[in-house]
Design a protein around this motif. Structure first.
Motif, PDB file in Angstrom:
ATOM      1  N   MET A   1      31.165  38.469  26.686  1.00 30.82           N
ATOM      2  CA  MET A   1      30.505  38.141  27.953  1.00 30.82           C
ATOM      3  C   MET A   1      29.547  39.259  28.334  1.00 30.82           C
ATOM      4  N   LYS A   2      28.343  38.910  28.754  1.00 30.08           N
ATOM      5  CA  LYS A   2      27.325  39.899  29.073  1.00 30.08           C
ATOM      6  C   LYS A   2      27.605  40.591  30.407  1.00 30.08           C
ATOM      7  N   ILE A   3      27.018  41.762  30.536  1.00 29.14           N
ATOM      8  CA  ILE A   3      27.234  42.567  31.729  1.00 29.14           C
ATOM      9  C   ILE A   3      26.741  41.852  32.972  1.00 29.14           C
ATOM     10  N   ASP A   4      25.576  41.199  32.880  1.00 27.91           N
ATOM     11  CA  ASP A   4      25.019  40.518  34.053  1.00 27.91           C
ATOM     12  C   ASP A   4      25.910  39.368  34.503  1.00 27.91           C
ATOM     13  N   GLU A   5      26.544  38.700  33.555  1.00 27.57           N
ATOM     14  CA  GLU A   5      27.441  37.600  33.896  1.00 27.57           C
ATOM     15  C   GLU A   5      28.678  38.107  34.660  1.00 27.57           C
ATOM     16  N   ILE A   6      29.187  39.234  34.181  1.00 26.99           N
ATOM     17  CA  ILE A   6      30.367  39.822  34.847  1.00 26.99           C
ATOM     18  C   ILE A   6      29.998  40.286  36.250  1.00 26.99           C
ATOM     19  N   LYS A   7      28.800  40.822  36.382  1.00 26.58           N
ATOM     20  CA  LYS A   7      28.345  41.269  37.700  1.00 26.58           C
ATOM     21  C   LYS A   7      28.285  40.105  38.671  1.00 26.58           C
ATOM     22  N   ASP A   8      27.752  38.965  38.187  1.00 27.04           N
ATOM     23  CA  ASP A   8      27.676  37.775  39.039  1.00 27.04           C
ATOM     24  C   ASP A   8      29.073  37.293  39.414  1.00 27.04           C
ATOM     25  N   MET A   9      30.014  37.382  38.466  1.00 30.23           N
ATOM     26  CA  MET A   9      31.395  36.955  38.738  1.00 30.23           C
ATOM     27  C   MET A   9      32.027  37.820  39.823  1.00 30.23           C
ATOM     28  N   ILE A  10      31.755  39.125  39.748  1.00 34.72           N
ATOM     29  CA  ILE A  10      32.306  40.037  40.750  1.00 34.72           C
ATOM     30  C   ILE A  10      31.800  39.663  42.135  1.00 34.72           C
ATOM     31  N   LEU A  11      30.515  39.430  42.241  1.00 28.84           N
ATOM     32  CA  LEU A  11      29.923  39.076  43.536  1.00 28.84           C
ATOM     33  C   LEU A  11      30.507  37.774  44.070  1.00 28.84           C
ATOM     34  N   GLU A  12      30.783  36.827  43.153  1.00 28.69           N
ATOM     35  CA  GLU A  12      31.347  35.538  43.574  1.00 28.69           C
ATOM     36  C   GLU A  12      32.810  35.687  43.990  1.00 28.69           C
ATOM     37  N   ASP A  13      33.560  36.479  43.211  1.00 31.44           N
ATOM     38  CA  ASP A  13      34.989  36.656  43.504  1.00 31.44           C
ATOM     39  C   ASP A  13      35.217  37.434  44.799  1.00 31.44           C
ATOM     40  N   GLN A  14      34.257  38.277  45.156  1.00 30.59           N
ATOM     41  CA  GLN A  14      34.399  39.046  46.391  1.00 30.59           C
ATOM     42  C   GLN A  14      34.546  38.131  47.603  1.00 30.59           C
ATOM     43  N   LYS A  15      33.917  36.990  47.542  1.00 31.41           N
ATOM     44  CA  LYS A  15      33.953  36.078  48.679  1.00 31.41           C
ATOM     45  C   LYS A  15      35.328  35.407  48.846  1.00 31.41           C
ATOM     46  N   LYS A  16      36.144  35.450  47.787  1.00 31.03           N
ATOM     47  CA  LYS A  16      37.436  34.753  47.805  1.00 31.03           C
ATOM     48  C   LYS A  16      38.596  35.648  48.266  1.00 31.03           C
ATOM     49  N   VAL A  17      38.316  36.931  48.427  1.00 30.29           N
ATOM     50  CA  VAL A  17      39.383  37.860  48.800  1.00 30.29           C
ATOM     51  C   VAL A  17      39.742  37.683  50.271  1.00 30.29           C
ATOM     52  N   LYS A  18      41.042  37.373  50.532  1.00 26.68           N
ATOM     53  CA  LYS A  18      41.502  37.160  51.899  1.00 26.68           C
ATOM     54  C   LYS A  18      42.584  38.158  52.337  1.00 26.68           C
ATOM     55  N   ASP A  19      43.264  38.754  51.355  1.00 29.31           N
ATOM     56  CA  ASP A  19      44.350  39.686  51.689  1.00 29.31           C
ATOM     57  C   ASP A  19      44.493  40.719  50.578  1.00 29.31           C
ATOM     58  N   LEU A  20      45.420  41.647  50.770  1.00 27.90           N
ATOM     59  CA  LEU A  20      45.608  42.744  49.809  1.00 27.90           C
ATOM     60  C   LEU A  20      46.118  42.239  48.471  1.00 27.90           C
ATOM     61  N   ASN A  21      46.911  41.192  48.465  1.00 27.23           N
ATOM     62  CA  ASN A  21      47.429  40.654  47.200  1.00 27.23           C
ATOM     63  C   ASN A  21      46.298  40.101  46.338  1.00 27.23           C
ATOM     64  N   SER A  22      45.415  39.319  46.945  1.00 26.73           N
ATOM     65  CA  SER A  22      44.294  38.764  46.163  1.00 26.73           C
ATOM     66  C   SER A  22      43.342  39.876  45.735  1.00 26.73           C
ATOM     67  N   LEU A  23      43.226  40.936  46.563  1.00 31.98           N
ATOM     68  CA  LEU A  23      42.374  42.061  46.183  1.00 31.98           C
ATOM     69  C   LEU A  23      42.944  42.781  44.972  1.00 31.98           C
ATOM     70  N   ASN A  24      44.252  42.962  44.949  1.00 26.90           N
ATOM     71  CA  ASN A  24      44.885  43.628  43.807  1.00 26.90           C
ATOM     72  C   ASN A  24      44.815  42.766  42.556  1.00 26.90           C
ATOM     73  N   ASP A  25      44.914  41.457  42.728  1.00 32.80           N
ATOM     74  CA  ASP A  25      44.762  40.558  41.574  1.00 32.80           C
ATOM     75  C   ASP A  25      43.364  40.689  40.979  1.00 32.80           C
ATOM     76  N   LEU A  26      42.388  40.856  41.853  1.00 28.29           N
ATOM     77  CA  LEU A  26      41.008  41.008  41.390  1.00 28.29           C
ATOM     78  C   LEU A  26      40.826  42.314  40.620  1.00 28.29           C
ATOM     79  N   LYS A  27      41.523  43.342  41.060  1.00 19.78           N
ATOM     80  CA  LYS A  27      41.433  44.632  40.363  1.00 19.78           C
ATOM     81  C   LYS A  27      42.019  44.523  38.960  1.00 19.78           C
ATOM     82  N   VAL A  28      43.108  43.786  38.849  1.00 23.59           N
ATOM     83  CA  VAL A  28      43.708  43.587  37.527  1.00 23.59           C
ATOM     84  C   VAL A  28      42.744  42.795  36.631  1.00 23.59           C
TER      85      VAL A  28
END
Length: 346
Positions: A1-28
């Motif tokens: 997977m290309k770097i730009d694609e991962i960057k776009d995924m990060i920006l999209e996933d940021q919008k889904k974070v609602k609590d500390l558990n989902s934030l930690n899942d994103l870090k994993v």
């Protein structure tokens, strides 16, 4: 997977974070051992050498983007959680306080510490000894040989034949201390502790009770030294206005022997039910150490002399604090023992 694609995924996933558990899942997902950014770091070895620098720089930028978001979002969510917790756990200071039951120092222990304090101020050491004792120390070396009627009066608990017993007094500690002195050094000591005698358990008697015994051995010690010492102790316990007196008595280990009285602290010598209308209350047994006791412990009675005294700790506490049932000293019900912390002398 290309770097730009991962960057776009990060920006999209940021919008889904609602609590500390989902934030930690994103870090994993991105920085875990098998995370997408971690895998990019593994791929760098497959990149041509001339492209590695640029590739590594982009991976680090991607990692920084995620970390910046992660720390910022984490602080935001923790602040929200804290505010909600403070709001839900707010204390209404107008409500009545909880009545938390707590213990307090036992009144008997408090009394013993008072005696120890005044004796230590006069140079006495506080000494302890075994509660399971030998007949030799409990009786024989205190001038009470086998067959002596005083043994019957003490109703001793024997454990092994007639040689091992539960001590019926703390005087054996005095004997052991004198033996350590080997007849060469002065002694000034008290020995508070448990003693045991066969007796009925009722309001004024118990098979186990506390004694506070004292001993002083030196040269040129007289009965007047004993009188002065007990006068200081009694004034400390019952007040400076208390007077003391001696009456002749008899103990096997002292000669002469006395009983020490104090003026009644309730009626001040006029006579009342506490002092049985005599104006005096007996608080201590004492006397000059018997020459036989000194001799058996290694002290030459021609050169050394001394005095000994013994208080009943329960009796002192009952008199001082107006307690009429000694069983209260051993109760564990907080509803009753909590009064100890505010119990004041008469």
């Amino acid at each position: 997977m290309k770097i730009d694609e991962i960057k776009d995924m990060i920006l999209e996933d940021q919008k889904k974070v609602k609590d500390l558990n989902s934030l930690n899942d994103l870090k994993v997902k991105y920085l875990g051992k098998k995370g997408l950014i971690s895998e990019l770091n593994q791929e760098i070895r497959n990149i041509p050498n001339e492209e590695k620098k640029d590739f590594g720089k982009k991976v680090n930028e991607l990692k920084n983007i995620f970390n910046d978001f992660y720390e910022s979002k984490k602080n935001e969510l923790e602040t929200i959680n804290l505010n909600e917790k403070l709001k839900s756990e707010a204390i209404d200071i107008s409500l009545p306080a909880y009545n938390i039951k707590v213990g307090a120092p036992n009144i008997l222990e408090k009394l013993i510490e008072e005696v120890e304090s005044v004796c230590m101020s006069m140079g006495y050491d506080v000494v302890d000894g075994p509660e399971i004792e030998e007949d030799k120390y409990n009786f024989e070396m205190l001038n009470i040989p086998k067959g002596h009627p005083a043994r019957d009066a003490q109703d001793t608990f024997y454990l092994e034949g007639e040689e091992i017993l539960l001590r019926s007094q703390t005087s054996p500690v005095q004997v052991r201390t004198m033996l350590k002195g080997k007849g060469k050094v002065p002694i000034r000591m008290i020995c508070p502790g448990k003693t045991y005698r066969r007796d009925d358990d009722d309001a004024t008697h118990s098979h186990q009770f506390m004694q506070i015994e004292g001993l002083l051995v030196d040269k040129d010690i007289s009965l007047s030294d004993l009188k002065g010492t007990l006068d200081i102790i009694c004034k400390k316990l019952f007040g400076d206005e208390v007077e003391t007196r001696f009456r002749p008595s008899y103990y096997q280990f002292t000669e002469p022997s006395v009983e020490g009285d104090i003026t009644c602290f309730h009626c001040h010598g006029k006579g009342c039910n506490i002092c049985k209308n005599t104006g005096w209350i007996t608080v201590v047994g004492a006397g000059v150490v018997h020459p036989n006791v000194l001799r058996m412990s290694g002290y030459d009675p021609e050169e050394w002399s001394g005095f000994a005294f013994g208080f009943g700790a329960e009796r002192l506490a009952m008199l001082k604090y107006g307690i009429d049932d000694l069983r209260v000293f051993y109760n564990t019900d907080l509803r009753e023992t909590r009064v100890f912390d505010r119990w004041e002398a008469r």
